[in-house]
Structure formats: C-alpha cells, structure tokens
Motif scaffolding. Structure first.
Motif, PDB file in Angstrom:
ATOM      1  N   ASP A  69       0.837  -1.204   0.000  1.00  0.00           N
ATOM      2  CA  ASP A  69       0.000   0.000   0.000  1.00  0.00           C
ATOM      3  C   ASP A  69       0.869   1.250   0.000  1.00  0.00           C
ATOM      4  OD1 ASP A  69      -2.421  -1.369  -0.007  1.00  0.00           O
ATOM      5  OD2 ASP A  69      -2.470  -1.519   2.180  1.00  0.00           O
ATOM      6  N   GLN A  70       1.976   1.194   0.729  1.00  0.00           N
ATOM      7  CA  GLN A  70       2.906   2.323   0.739  1.00  0.00           C
ATOM      8  C   GLN A  70       3.508   2.548  -0.645  1.00  0.00           C
ATOM      9  OE1 GLN A  70       5.719   1.312   3.797  1.00  0.00           O
ATOM     10  NE2 GLN A  70       4.351   1.879   5.466  1.00  0.00           N
ATOM     11  N   VAL A  71       3.879   1.464  -1.312  1.00  0.00           N
ATOM     12  CA  VAL A  71       4.419   1.567  -2.673  1.00  0.00           C
ATOM     13  C   VAL A  71       3.377   2.178  -3.599  1.00  0.00           C
ATOM     14  CG1 VAL A  71       5.183   0.247  -4.684  1.00  0.00           C
ATOM     15  CG2 VAL A  71       6.073  -0.310  -2.415  1.00  0.00           C
ATOM     16  N   ARG A  72       2.145   1.733  -3.460  1.00  0.00           N
ATOM     17  CA  ARG A  72       1.073   2.256  -4.314  1.00  0.00           C
ATOM     18  C   ARG A  72       0.883   3.753  -4.070  1.00  0.00           C
ATOM     19  NH1 ARG A  72      -4.441   2.661  -5.439  1.00  0.00           N
ATOM     20  NH2 ARG A  72      -5.023   1.575  -7.369  1.00  0.00           N
ATOM     21  N   THR A  73       0.924   4.152  -2.793  1.00  0.00           N
ATOM     22  CA  THR A  73       0.798   5.569  -2.460  1.00  0.00           C
ATOM     23  C   THR A  73       1.929   6.376  -3.093  1.00  0.00           C
ATOM     24  OG1 THR A  73      -0.343   5.148  -0.359  1.00  0.00           O
ATOM     25  CG2 THR A  73       0.825   7.242  -0.558  1.00  0.00           C
ATOM     26  N   PHE A 116      12.626   9.917  -2.508  1.00  0.00           N
ATOM     27  CA  PHE A 116      11.493   9.133  -3.012  1.00  0.00           C
ATOM     28  C   PHE A 116      11.921   7.688  -3.251  1.00  0.00           C
ATOM     29  CE2 PHE A 116       9.441   7.394  -6.840  1.00  0.00           C
ATOM     30  CZ  PHE A 116       8.101   7.431  -6.480  1.00  0.00           C
ATOM     31  N   ARG A 117      13.079   7.517  -3.866  1.00  0.00           N
ATOM     32  CA  ARG A 117      13.588   6.166  -4.135  1.00  0.00           C
ATOM     33  C   ARG A 117      13.885   5.428  -2.832  1.00  0.00           C
ATOM     34  NH1 ARG A 117      17.664   2.696  -4.949  1.00  0.00           N
ATOM     35  NH2 ARG A 117      17.705   1.541  -6.930  1.00  0.00           N
ATOM     36  N   ALA A 118      14.454   6.146  -1.872  1.00  0.00           N
ATOM     37  CA  ALA A 118      14.765   5.525  -0.585  1.00  0.00           C
ATOM     38  C   ALA A 118      13.499   5.035   0.107  1.00  0.00           C
ATOM     39  CB  ALA A 118      15.509   6.518   0.306  1.00  0.00           C
ATOM     40  N   ALA A 119      12.409   5.804  -0.033  1.00  0.00           N
ATOM     41  CA  ALA A 119      11.134   5.386   0.556  1.00  0.00           C
ATOM     42  C   ALA A 119      10.621   4.115  -0.113  1.00  0.00           C
ATOM     43  CB  ALA A 119      10.105   6.511   0.441  1.00  0.00           C
ATOM     44  N   LEU A 120      10.779   4.033  -1.442  1.00  0.00           N
ATOM     45  CA  LEU A 120      10.400   2.809  -2.148  1.00  0.00           C
ATOM     46  C   LEU A 120      11.210   1.621  -1.643  1.00  0.00           C
ATOM     47  CD1 LEU A 120       9.953   3.720  -5.945  1.00  0.00           C
ATOM     48  CD2 LEU A 120       8.226   2.768  -4.407  1.00  0.00           C
ATOM     49  N   VAL A 121      12.505   1.836  -1.467  1.00  0.00           N
ATOM     50  CA  VAL A 121      13.378   0.766  -0.973  1.00  0.00           C
ATOM     51  C   VAL A 121      12.916   0.295   0.405  1.00  0.00           C
ATOM     52  CG1 VAL A 121      15.706   0.220  -0.164  1.00  0.00           C
ATOM     53  CG2 VAL A 121      15.400   1.447  -2.319  1.00  0.00           C
ATOM     54  N   ALA A 175      12.760  -5.012  -7.600  1.00  0.00           N
ATOM     55  CA  ALA A 175      11.408  -4.480  -7.431  1.00  0.00           C
ATOM     56  C   ALA A 175      11.385  -2.961  -7.583  1.00  0.00           C
ATOM     57  CB  ALA A 175      10.852  -4.892  -6.075  1.00  0.00           C
ATOM     58  N   VAL A 176      12.410  -2.295  -7.039  1.00  0.00           N
ATOM     59  CA  VAL A 176      12.505  -0.837  -7.177  1.00  0.00           C
ATOM     60  C   VAL A 176      12.644  -0.460  -8.651  1.00  0.00           C
ATOM     61  CG1 VAL A 176      13.937   1.185  -6.688  1.00  0.00           C
ATOM     62  CG2 VAL A 176      13.456  -0.464  -4.873  1.00  0.00           C
ATOM     63  N   LYS A 177      13.466  -1.198  -9.371  1.00  0.00           N
ATOM     64  CA  LYS A 177      13.655  -0.909 -10.801  1.00  0.00           C
ATOM     65  C   LYS A 177      12.362  -1.113 -11.579  1.00  0.00           C
ATOM     66  CE  LYS A 177      18.610  -1.919 -10.953  1.00  0.00           C
ATOM     67  NZ  LYS A 177      19.667  -2.867 -11.382  1.00  0.00           N
ATOM     68  N   LEU A 178      11.566  -2.099 -11.180  1.00  0.00           N
ATOM     69  CA  LEU A 178      10.278  -2.312 -11.837  1.00  0.00           C
ATOM     70  C   LEU A 178       9.354  -1.121 -11.614  1.00  0.00           C
ATOM     71  CD1 LEU A 178       9.582  -6.078 -11.059  1.00  0.00           C
ATOM     72  CD2 LEU A 178      10.046  -5.076 -13.305  1.00  0.00           C
ATOM     73  N   MET A 179       9.349  -0.569 -10.404  1.00  0.00           N
ATOM     74  CA  MET A 179       8.509   0.589 -10.109  1.00  0.00           C
ATOM     75  C   MET A 179       8.953   1.803 -10.923  1.00  0.00           C
ATOM     76  SD  MET A 179       6.196  -0.486  -8.072  1.00  0.00           S
ATOM     77  CE  MET A 179       6.341  -2.176  -8.651  1.00  0.00           C
ATOM     78  N   PHE A 180      10.272   2.028 -10.956  1.00  0.00           N
ATOM     79  CA  PHE A 180      10.781   3.154 -11.735  1.00  0.00           C
ATOM     80  C   PHE A 180      10.565   2.927 -13.228  1.00  0.00           C
ATOM     81  CE2 PHE A 180      12.807   4.884  -7.998  1.00  0.00           C
ATOM     82  CZ  PHE A 180      12.894   6.237  -8.284  1.00  0.00           C
TER      83      PHE A 180
END
Length: 202
Positions: free
Chosen positions: A84-88, A130-135, A156-161
């Motif tokens: 949910d955090q990633v989605r946000t 922002f990236r650190a939060a995704l991590v 997973a982070v690379k997929l989001m980016f």
C-alpha cells in the motif's frame, strides 16, 4: 491588463505559468517575456516579484521539491502495508507529473546554458528520498515474505521506476497527460499483483 494581486498570489501564478510554458516549449526556451504575455502584464512587472530569471526557477524548484517531499512523507504511514505504501508513492508521483507535466522535461531536457543545473540537482535529491522510501517499503515486503523468491528489493525498485519512466516517455512523446491516469493505476496494480505472487521462483 490583469488586476493587481497580492505579491504571494502573483508569485505563485508566475510559478504555475512557468511550469505550463516549460511543458509547452521546453524549460530552456521559457522567457520572462512569455510569462508576462501569458499573465497579461508587462515584463517589468515580473521583475517586481522576481528580480532575476534564476529567482523564478528557484521558486519553481521549491514548489516541485515540496510536492515530491510531501508525497514521500505520505507513504510513511505505519497503518499501511508495504505494498500500500508503494502504491501511495507511485500513484502520488504520477499525480504530481499529471499536475506539472514539465517535471520530467526539466529533469531530462538538454541544458546547454546550464541555467537549470541547480534545479536539476535539487530535484534529483528529492527523487533520491522518493527512491529511498520505495526501498524501505519493498524491503519490508521482502522481510515479510511478500516478494517472490529470486526477486530482490533492487529488482522491485527498478520495476517501479520502469513503470513510471515508461508512462513518462509516452507523455513526452505523445503529449497526452491522460495516459498517467488511464494506465497508471491499472499497470501498477498489475505489477504489484505479480510481485505479490510468492509462488514459484521467477
């Protein structure tokens, strides 16, 4: 001639007009003359609020970085699960780009004059947070066994980016802001569903 407005209101209006023009003509082609014409005021009127063009870009940078930081902070809610955090985070960032589509252009457009160097550096710093939060969120998902075997947090982070960058590229090429809303949430949910599948090794 535009009616006289309070200084803070006029400054905010100049920032928004600058961002609109940056998307329309490219950040390095925006002039104070263009801004004044769009506002319906004289060029000297712009300099009453921003003595130098660099001051306008500093205000633009402050606005963009504040929006990125606010979105990053929203994803720190302990009440939300890691996905949910990633989605946000991702949908919040797409919403920022939807509201200010010049943001990606400012980050990637060639800058032969070097006028946007400081702007880019500050935006990249904000995006680093922002990236650190995704991590952090995806690391929590990994620790909870929510990522498929063989998928690292970095993957997973690379997929989001990759999702964000793919939509941004379509925006830049097609000049269609609607793709961010029409495809963003759907593709993100699909990607999160695939990541959440903890069955066979991918």
């Amino acid at each position: 001639m535009s009616a006289r407005k309070p200084s803070d209101d006029r400054k905010a209006e100049i920032v928004l007009i600058t961002l609109d023009l940056a998307f329309e003509v490219g950040p390095d082609h925006v002039t104070t003359g263009m801004i004044a014409k769009r506002l319906g005021v004289s060029q000297p009127a712009i300099y009453k609020h921003f003595p130098k063009k660099e001051d306008i870009w500093q205000a633009v940078t402050d606005t963009l970085c504040a929006r990125i930081a606010a979105n990053t902070a929203r994803a720190r809610s302990p009440e939300e699960g890691p996905f949910d955090q990633v989605r946000t985070l991702v949908l919040g960032h797409l919403a920022i780009i939807h509201a200010t589509p010049a943001l990606p252009e400012i980050m990637v457009t060639r800058d032969p004059t070097g006028n946007l160097t400081k702007t880019r550096a500050r935006i990249h710093t904000a995006m680093g947070a922002f990236r650190a939060a995704l991590v952090t969120s995806l690391d929590a998902a990994h620790e909870a066994g929510r990522l498929p075997a063989g998928v690292t947090v970095e993957d997973a982070v690379k997929l989001m980016f990759g999702l964000i960058q793919g939509l941004v590229l379509r925006l830049i090429v097609g000049r269609d802001i609607a793709v961010l809303e029409s495809d963003g949430a759907r593709l993100l949910d699909l990607q999160l569903a695939l990541l959440g599948n903890t069955g066979d090794k991918l």
